[in-house]
Motif scaffolding. Structure first.
Motif, PDB file in Angstrom:
ATOM      1  N   ALA A   1       0.837  -1.203   0.000  1.00 43.61           N
ATOM      2  CA  ALA A   1       0.000   0.000   0.000  1.00 43.61           C
ATOM      3  C   ALA A   1       0.871   1.252   0.000  1.00 43.61           C
ATOM      4  O   ALA A   1       0.585   2.217  -0.729  1.00 43.61           O
ATOM      5  CB  ALA A   1      -0.933  -0.004   1.210  1.00 43.61           C
ATOM      6  N   ALA A   2       1.950   1.238   0.803  1.00 39.43           N
ATOM      7  CA  ALA A   2       2.847   2.396   0.854  1.00 39.43           C
ATOM      8  C   ALA A   2       3.558   2.600  -0.476  1.00 39.43           C
ATOM      9  O   ALA A   2       3.657   3.731  -0.980  1.00 39.43           O
ATOM     10  CB  ALA A   2       3.857   2.217   1.986  1.00 39.43           C
ATOM     11  N   LEU A   3       4.049   1.497  -1.075  1.00 37.31           N
ATOM     12  CA  LEU A   3       4.742   1.614  -2.368  1.00 37.31           C
ATOM     13  C   LEU A   3       3.796   2.081  -3.465  1.00 37.31           C
ATOM     14  O   LEU A   3       4.182   2.898  -4.319  1.00 37.31           O
ATOM     15  CB  LEU A   3       5.361   0.265  -2.738  1.00 37.31           C
ATOM     16  CG  LEU A   3       6.549  -0.191  -1.886  1.00 37.31           C
ATOM     17  CD1 LEU A   3       6.970  -1.597  -2.274  1.00 37.31           C
ATOM     18  CD2 LEU A   3       7.717   0.781  -2.040  1.00 37.31           C
ATOM     19  N   ALA A   4       2.560   1.584  -3.450  1.00 36.52           N
ATOM     20  CA  ALA A   4       1.583   2.018  -4.460  1.00 36.52           C
ATOM     21  C   ALA A   4       1.270   3.496  -4.300  1.00 36.52           C
ATOM     22  O   ALA A   4       1.175   4.236  -5.299  1.00 36.52           O
ATOM     23  CB  ALA A   4       0.310   1.188  -4.336  1.00 36.52           C
ATOM     24  N   CYS A   5       1.137   3.957  -3.053  1.00 34.63           N
ATOM     25  CA  CYS A   5       0.852   5.369  -2.817  1.00 34.63           C
ATOM     26  C   CYS A   5       2.005   6.249  -3.309  1.00 34.63           C
ATOM     27  O   CYS A   5       1.785   7.267  -3.981  1.00 34.63           O
ATOM     28  CB  CYS A   5       0.589   5.595  -1.327  1.00 34.63           C
ATOM     29  SG  CYS A   5       0.137   7.284  -0.896  1.00 34.63           S
ATOM     30  N   VAL A   6       3.236   5.833  -3.001  1.00 34.26           N
ATOM     31  CA  VAL A   6       4.413   6.598  -3.450  1.00 34.26           C
ATOM     32  C   VAL A   6       4.485   6.611  -4.971  1.00 34.26           C
ATOM     33  O   VAL A   6       4.788   7.649  -5.586  1.00 34.26           O
ATOM     34  CB  VAL A   6       5.692   5.997  -2.845  1.00 34.26           C
ATOM     35  CG1 VAL A   6       6.930   6.614  -3.471  1.00 34.26           C
ATOM     36  CG2 VAL A   6       5.716   6.217  -1.343  1.00 34.26           C
ATOM     37  N   PHE A   7       4.196   5.478  -5.606  1.00 33.32           N
ATOM     38  CA  PHE A   7       4.248   5.403  -7.070  1.00 33.32           C
ATOM     39  C   PHE A   7       3.241   6.347  -7.705  1.00 33.32           C
ATOM     40  O   PHE A   7       3.565   7.090  -8.644  1.00 33.32           O
ATOM     41  CB  PHE A   7       3.988   3.972  -7.524  1.00 33.32           C
ATOM     42  CG  PHE A   7       3.819   3.829  -9.001  1.00 33.32           C
ATOM     43  CD1 PHE A   7       4.913   3.894  -9.862  1.00 33.32           C
ATOM     44  CD2 PHE A   7       2.557   3.655  -9.550  1.00 33.32           C
ATOM     45  CE1 PHE A   7       4.752   3.784 -11.233  1.00 33.32           C
ATOM     46  CE2 PHE A   7       2.388   3.535 -10.920  1.00 33.32           C
ATOM     47  CZ  PHE A   7       3.493   3.598 -11.762  1.00 33.32           C
ATOM     48  N   PHE A   8       1.999   6.337  -7.204  1.00 29.92           N
ATOM     49  CA  PHE A   8       0.972   7.186  -7.808  1.00 29.92           C
ATOM     50  C   PHE A   8       1.247   8.666  -7.550  1.00 29.92           C
ATOM     51  O   PHE A   8       0.934   9.512  -8.393  1.00 29.92           O
ATOM     52  CB  PHE A   8      -0.407   6.793  -7.290  1.00 29.92           C
ATOM     53  CG  PHE A   8      -0.893   5.472  -7.825  1.00 29.92           C
ATOM     54  CD1 PHE A   8      -0.982   5.249  -9.190  1.00 29.92           C
ATOM     55  CD2 PHE A   8      -1.242   4.445  -6.964  1.00 29.92           C
ATOM     56  CE1 PHE A   8      -1.422   4.032  -9.689  1.00 29.92           C
ATOM     57  CE2 PHE A   8      -1.675   3.232  -7.447  1.00 29.92           C
ATOM     58  CZ  PHE A   8      -1.764   3.014  -8.817  1.00 29.92           C
ATOM     59  N   VAL A   9       1.830   8.987  -6.398  1.00 32.73           N
ATOM     60  CA  VAL A   9       2.224  10.376  -6.147  1.00 32.73           C
ATOM     61  C   VAL A   9       3.328  10.789  -7.116  1.00 32.73           C
ATOM     62  O   VAL A   9       3.339  11.910  -7.650  1.00 32.73           O
ATOM     63  CB  VAL A   9       2.673  10.555  -4.686  1.00 32.73           C
ATOM     64  CG1 VAL A   9       3.329  11.925  -4.479  1.00 32.73           C
ATOM     65  CG2 VAL A   9       1.485  10.403  -3.745  1.00 32.73           C
ATOM     66  N   TYR A  10       4.256   9.870  -7.377  1.00 31.26           N
ATOM     67  CA  TYR A  10       5.324  10.155  -8.347  1.00 31.26           C
ATOM     68  C   TYR A  10       4.748  10.372  -9.744  1.00 31.26           C
ATOM     69  O   TYR A  10       5.143  11.302 -10.465  1.00 31.26           O
ATOM     70  CB  TYR A  10       6.319   9.002  -8.357  1.00 31.26           C
ATOM     71  CG  TYR A  10       7.338   9.079  -9.461  1.00 31.26           C
ATOM     72  CD1 TYR A  10       8.387  10.011  -9.422  1.00 31.26           C
ATOM     73  CD2 TYR A  10       7.256   8.235 -10.565  1.00 31.26           C
ATOM     74  CE1 TYR A  10       9.312  10.087 -10.452  1.00 31.26           C
ATOM     75  CE2 TYR A  10       8.171   8.298 -11.594  1.00 31.26           C
ATOM     76  CZ  TYR A  10       9.205   9.235 -11.527  1.00 31.26           C
ATOM     77  OH  TYR A  10      10.115   9.311 -12.550  1.00 31.26           O
ATOM     78  N   VAL A  11       3.803   9.524 -10.134  1.00 36.57           N
ATOM     79  CA  VAL A  11       3.164   9.683 -11.440  1.00 36.57           C
ATOM     80  C   VAL A  11       2.441  11.023 -11.515  1.00 36.57           C
ATOM     81  O   VAL A  11       2.494  11.724 -12.546  1.00 36.57           O
ATOM     82  CB  VAL A  11       2.183   8.527 -11.701  1.00 36.57           C
ATOM     83  CG1 VAL A  11       1.356   8.792 -12.962  1.00 36.57           C
ATOM     84  CG2 VAL A  11       2.943   7.214 -11.841  1.00 36.57           C
ATOM     85  N   LEU A  12       1.775  11.396 -10.419  1.00 37.69           N
ATOM     86  CA  LEU A  12       1.053  12.657 -10.403  1.00 37.69           C
ATOM     87  C   LEU A  12       1.994  13.850 -10.594  1.00 37.69           C
ATOM     88  O   LEU A  12       1.667  14.825 -11.278  1.00 37.69           O
ATOM     89  CB  LEU A  12       0.283  12.794  -9.085  1.00 37.69           C
ATOM     90  CG  LEU A  12      -0.693  13.969  -8.965  1.00 37.69           C
ATOM     91  CD1 LEU A  12      -1.806  13.841  -9.999  1.00 37.69           C
ATOM     92  CD2 LEU A  12      -1.279  14.023  -7.562  1.00 37.69           C
TER      93      LEU A  12
END
Length: 224
Positions: free
Chosen positions: A39-50
């Motif tokens: 969940a933490a890695l997915a959140c960081v990834f989507f923030v990076y994409v954003l």
């Protein structure tokens, strides 16, 4: 265990429903370590994409957009930003929910029953009487052994919940529960044997009394 037995053990009649727990165990966060990490890695990834999406222009104009090569279709910022924001929020809140679930889960063991309490907004409890427990099974998967935790399955004669799974507890805590259940079973067995012996002695005394009455013996041992 009957109410009279509890009173004999020193429990007040008005406090039978408030017997203090002998053991209280809260499952560790390590039991759901991979869920929290994903969940933490997915959140960081989507923030990076954003952050890679420009406020003006197109997503494919960025380095990340070119690397994904989305059919060479120019995707406007408005079409990409909100789904990514939503996915980032879902990942974040999923991790928070997992942590809260572990923090609000409690296993309680007392002289009467084993209680499994859980729930964040609404609380629910499952209770298994110790007298109905017939077996237990302690297991540790490879994942559990890496994280240093165990799984204890309690098998009982309970109609609604014949199985109770205690997940995310340490091996020492699981062994403590097993030892408590063994001690309880031994005490019950000892009490049952004593009750059987007392019942047998009472029957023997009654039988002997009937035989003496039939033979006409008096209390002092002389014939009437």
């Amino acid at each position: 265990m009957e109410k009279d037995d509890l009173l004999d053990k020193g429990y007040a009649e008005d406090s039978l429903d408030e017997i203090p727990s002998v053991m209280e165990i809260q499952p560790t966060l390590r039991a759901r370590f991979w869920e929290i990490m994903l969940a933490a890695l997915a959140c960081v990834f989507f923030v990076y994409v954003l952050k890679q999406i420009p406020t003006n222009g197109f997503f494919l104009d960025t380095k990340l957009g070119f690397s994904l090569n989305l059919l060479h279709i120019k995707i406007p910022y408005a079409y990409m930003a909100w789904p990514v924001r939503i996915l980032a929020l879902i990942s974040f809140f999923y991790g928070v929910v997992v942590v809260l679930q572990q923090k609000t889960t409690l296993y309680q063991l007392n002289d009467l029953n084993l209680i499994y309490t859980r729930g964040i907004l609404t609380r629910s409890s499952d209770s298994t009487d110790l007298v109905s427990i017939r077996d237990h099974k302690l297991t540790s998967t490879l994942h559990d052994r890496i994280l240093g935790i165990s799984r204890l399955k309690i098998l009982s004669k309970d109609v609604t919940d014949p199985e109770m799974n205690l997940i995310g507890i340490s091996k020492e805590e699981a062994q403590g529960i097993i030892n408590f259940l063994r001690k309880y079973a031994y005490q019950n067995y000892t009490e049952m044997r004593l009750a059987q012996e007392k019942s047998k002695m009472r029957k023997n005394r009654k039988r002997q009394s009937r035989i003496e009455d039939a033979l006409g013996f008096s209390d002092d041992g002389s014939d009437e």
